[in-house]
Motif scaffolding. Structure first.
Motif, PDB file in Angstrom:
ATOM      1  N   UNK A 282      -1.441  -8.004  -6.121  1.00 55.20           N
ATOM      2  CA  UNK A 282      -0.544  -8.504  -5.073  1.00 55.20           C
ATOM      3  C   UNK A 282      -1.292  -8.640  -3.750  1.00 55.20           C
ATOM      4  N   UNK A 283      -2.176  -7.687  -3.464  1.00 56.95           N
ATOM      5  CA  UNK A 283      -2.952  -7.740  -2.224  1.00 56.95           C
ATOM      6  C   UNK A 283      -3.940  -8.899  -2.234  1.00 56.95           C
ATOM      7  N   UNK A 284      -4.706  -9.058  -3.304  1.00 55.29           N
ATOM      8  CA  UNK A 284      -5.704 -10.132  -3.343  1.00 55.29           C
ATOM      9  C   UNK A 284      -5.028 -11.496  -3.312  1.00 55.29           C
TER      10      UNK A 284
ATOM     11  N   UNK B 287     -11.681  -3.041   3.378  1.00 53.92           N
ATOM     12  CA  UNK B 287     -12.575  -3.311   2.251  1.00 53.92           C
ATOM     13  C   UNK B 287     -12.329  -4.709   1.693  1.00 53.92           C
ATOM     14  N   UNK B 288     -11.055  -5.045   1.481  1.00 55.94           N
ATOM     15  CA  UNK B 288     -10.721  -6.350   0.918  1.00 55.94           C
ATOM     16  C   UNK B 288     -10.982  -7.470   1.919  1.00 55.94           C
TER      17      UNK B 288
ATOM     18  N   UNK C  33      -2.070 -12.205  -1.928  1.00 55.63           N
ATOM     19  CA  UNK C  33      -1.502 -12.403  -0.590  1.00 55.63           C
ATOM     20  C   UNK C  33      -2.596 -12.745   0.416  1.00 55.63           C
ATOM     21  N   UNK C  34      -3.738 -12.083   0.324  1.00 57.74           N
ATOM     22  CA  UNK C  34      -4.856 -12.382   1.225  1.00 57.74           C
ATOM     23  C   UNK C  34      -5.360 -13.797   0.991  1.00 57.74           C
ATOM     24  N   UNK C  35      -5.397 -14.234  -0.255  1.00 55.93           N
ATOM     25  CA  UNK C  35      -5.804 -15.609  -0.567  1.00 55.93           C
ATOM     26  C   UNK C  35      -4.874 -16.636   0.062  1.00 55.93           C
ATOM     27  N   UNK C  36      -3.587 -16.298   0.153  1.00 57.59           N
ATOM     28  CA  UNK C  36      -2.594 -17.264   0.645  1.00 57.59           C
ATOM     29  C   UNK C  36      -2.562 -17.385   2.162  1.00 57.59           C
ATOM     30  N   UNK C  37      -3.261 -16.519   2.876  1.00 62.98           N
ATOM     31  CA  UNK C  37      -3.267 -16.605   4.336  1.00 62.98           C
ATOM     32  C   UNK C  37      -3.909 -17.915   4.796  1.00 62.98           C
TER      33      UNK C  37
ATOM     34  N   UNK D 124       0.830  -1.207   0.000  1.00 60.54           N
ATOM     35  CA  UNK D 124       0.000   0.000   0.000  1.00 60.54           C
ATOM     36  C   UNK D 124       0.864   1.257   0.000  1.00 60.54           C
ATOM     37  N   UNK D 125       1.928   1.227   0.781  1.00 54.96           N
ATOM     38  CA  UNK D 125       2.801   2.403   0.841  1.00 54.96           C
ATOM     39  C   UNK D 125       3.461   2.664  -0.507  1.00 54.96           C
ATOM     40  N   UNK D 126       3.745   1.592  -1.233  1.00 55.58           N
ATOM     41  CA  UNK D 126       4.331   1.722  -2.560  1.00 55.58           C
ATOM     42  C   UNK D 126       3.379   2.407  -3.536  1.00 55.58           C
TER      43      UNK D 126
END
Length: 317
Positions: free
Chosen positions: A117-119, A43-44, A121-125, A27-29
């Motif tokens: 990248x966010x979606x 939200x995600x 990474x969240x899937x891989x949790x 997000x910072x990027x």
């Protein structure tokens, strides 16, 4: 005594929270600031957590996690922007909880690669372990992590959980009581009171059906002034199984009168003067009508909102 929070004792929860917090680098990027991190992730996470808990019926099929996750590139980012707008549109969504969380929502993400990248990474949790630990504890751990980051400025909305738990154990809220927080922040006092009552009632199983319904939908009331913090509060309550009336508003305005009377008030009011130096606009205030000191005004609110024989605890930390 209420059970200890899993936030501080579970290595599984800490590990997942750390992975979620590391997503903040993505997000910072994309130019997103510290104080926007958790709002953007919320939200995600809301979409993903509904999918993981079998509660996606709260959303129309076209707004569900799978529809977002399967897209790529600019198509995904455009879809996500439209999804946020639609979920905050009362003409398209009838679920009040969803509307409240997505009201005026918009993403600050600009790069399609970052959203993917966010979606991913969240899937891989480890969502199986997250469900076992409790998604509410996971989300509260993320709020705690954000509050500990000084640059985020979120500490003012997050009262330390050990302090909250101590206050709740001293006040001893009971099933059937109306519990209020006029400065709700991210909902910590209400979550802790609910957890305490669930411990006393075996997760409400010892209550009659109408009593359990009251605890979930009517027992807790509150107001939070800052819209983004209110959004986090609603998400926190929802993930703890609380779907009560916590609104966005100012307790030192006529909004506060609408909260009504309570058996128990638990709160950590803000320091200093009312924003802009203004005075409370409550017609029922008399003692603090001529002051801009927030803390004194909140004390008057508490005095007026407590039922006869009610109990209150105020943290000034």
């Amino acid at each position: 005594m209420a059970r200890e929070s899993l936030i501080s004792t579970s290595s599984v929860t800490r590990d997942i929270v750390a992975k979620l917090w590391n997503l903040c680098h993505i997000l910072r990027d994309d130019g997103i600031t510290y104080n926007e991190y958790v709002t953007e992730l919320t939200y995600l996470l809301f979409l993903k957590m509904l999918a993981e808990t079998g509660r996606e019926s709260r959303l129309a099929e076209e707004y569900r996690w799978e529809e977002l996750d399967k897209r790529e590139g600019l198509e995904q980012l455009d879809f996500y922007r439209r999804l946020l707008l639609d979920l905050g549109n009362a003409k398209l969504v009838i679920d009040k909880g969803v509307l409240a969380i997505f009201g005026d929502a918009q993403t600050k993400l600009r790069k399609p690669t970052n959203l993917k990248a966010l979606t991913d990474a969240i899937d891989r949790l480890d969502w199986f372990s997250a469900r076992e630990e409790g998604l509410g504890n996971l989300y509260e751990g993320l709020l705690e992590k954000n509050a500990a980051e000084k640059k985020s400025g979120a500490g003012q909305y997050f009262t330390p959980r050990p302090l909250i738990d101590c206050i709740v154990r001293l006040i001893k809220p009971q099933a059937g009581e109306t519990i209020q927080d006029p400065a709700a922040g991210t909902g910590g006092f209400l979550v802790a009171a609910d957890r305490y009552i669930k411990d006393l009632t075996n997760d409400f199983y010892t209550l009659k059906p109408e009593e359990a319904k009251f605890q979930r939908f009517e027992a807790y009331k509150g107001l939070e002034l800052v819209p983004d913090t209110h959004r986090l509060c609603l998400m926190n309550l929802l993930l703890h199984g609380i779907e009560c009336n916590v609104e966005s508003g100012d307790s030192l305005s006529p909004d506060g009168e609408s909260l009504g009377k309570a058996d128990v008030i638990l709160t950590n009011p803000p320091f200093g003067t009312k924003k802009g130096g203004g005075r409370p606009t409550r017609a029922d205030f008399s003692v603090t009508a001529e002051t801009s000191n927030k803390q004194l005004a909140f004390v008057e609110h508490i005095y007026r909102a407590l039922k006869p024989g009610g109990r209150a605890a105020v943290s000034l930390l």
